[in-house]
Design a protein around this motif. Structure first.
Motif: not given
Length: 237
Positions: A1-29
């Protein structure tokens, strides 16, 4: 059940860095970075909206059934779903520092916390179990009958009594989490068992947040024809 809760959060995020959009790990934001979430996407971080507006389904985190309108400066949570417009979000928490992760940690702590019944049974077993063992040894010493001694040991052993409460409480907490209900521990479960009256306010707590057709009425047209026309209009929607 807890694992299902964890899976609600996406693994990647689209971040604006240096004027461009970059896809990085959500944990690295990093805190303060701007994350872009497109319509239909899950929000990967906790943060505040800095651009755009949308309706966000927050049911996985807050339990609110109806989507909540979000605009500039509004707070959003990781694991919730952006439904309509694109959002730019300034990160306040990512990875293990999100609201959803903290909820999961609370549930894990709740499973480990003892309820009053568990504490009582533990104290009882602390003295009762050695007493049963001593009684079985004493019976063998008096009768020299090993079967009688082992029978007394097996029947007198409080295994089911000691194992029952913690297993049932952990099962209940896990089952509740699977249904989207987060319990803060066995103590609260036991208290819930004594409830005989619950009062709800009028904010839609008992609804699913989804409209359904309750009736059809035609004006100068038969109801069946109205339904047929509506189905035709929505066939490719």
């Amino acid at each position: 059940a807890l694992q299902e809760l964890l899976e609600m959060t996406p693994d990647t995020a689209t971040v604006r860095r240096d004027g461009t959009l970059q896809e990085v790990s959500a944990r690295d934001v990093e805190e303060g970075e701007v994350v872009v979430v497109k319509p239909g996407g899950k929000i990967p971080v906790d943060g505040t909206v800095v651009d755009g507006e949308s309706a966000v389904n927050q049911a996985p985190v807050t339990g609110e059934s109806a989507p909540v309108h979000k605009a500039d400066s509004d707070e959003v949570y990781a694991g919730t779903v952006n439904q309509e417009g694109a959002l730019e979000i300034r990160t306040t928490g990512a990875g293990s520092d999100t609201t959803l992760e903290r909820i999961i940690r609370r549930v894990e702590e709740a499973q480990e916390a003892q309820s009053p019944t568990e504490s009582l049974i533990d104290r009882f077993a602390k003295y009762y179990t050695p007493a049963v063992i001593a009684l079985a040894i004493g019976a063998y010493a008096v009768t020299q009958n090993a079967i009688l001694s082992l029978t007394l040991l097996v029947i007198g052993c409080p295994g089911a009594l000691v194992i029952g409460p913690p297993v049932s409480i952990v099962s209940a907490i896990g089952n509740a989490a699977r249904s989207g209900v987060l319990m803060k521990g066995g103590e609260h479960l036991e208290r819930a068992g004594k409830i005989d009256l619950v009062a709800f306010d009028k904010t839609g707590t008992l609804t699913k947040g989804e409209t359904t057709v309750s009736g059809i009425e035609g004006f100068g047209v038969a109801a069946a024809d109205v339904l047929s026309l509506a189905a035709t209009a929505e066939k490719k929607s």
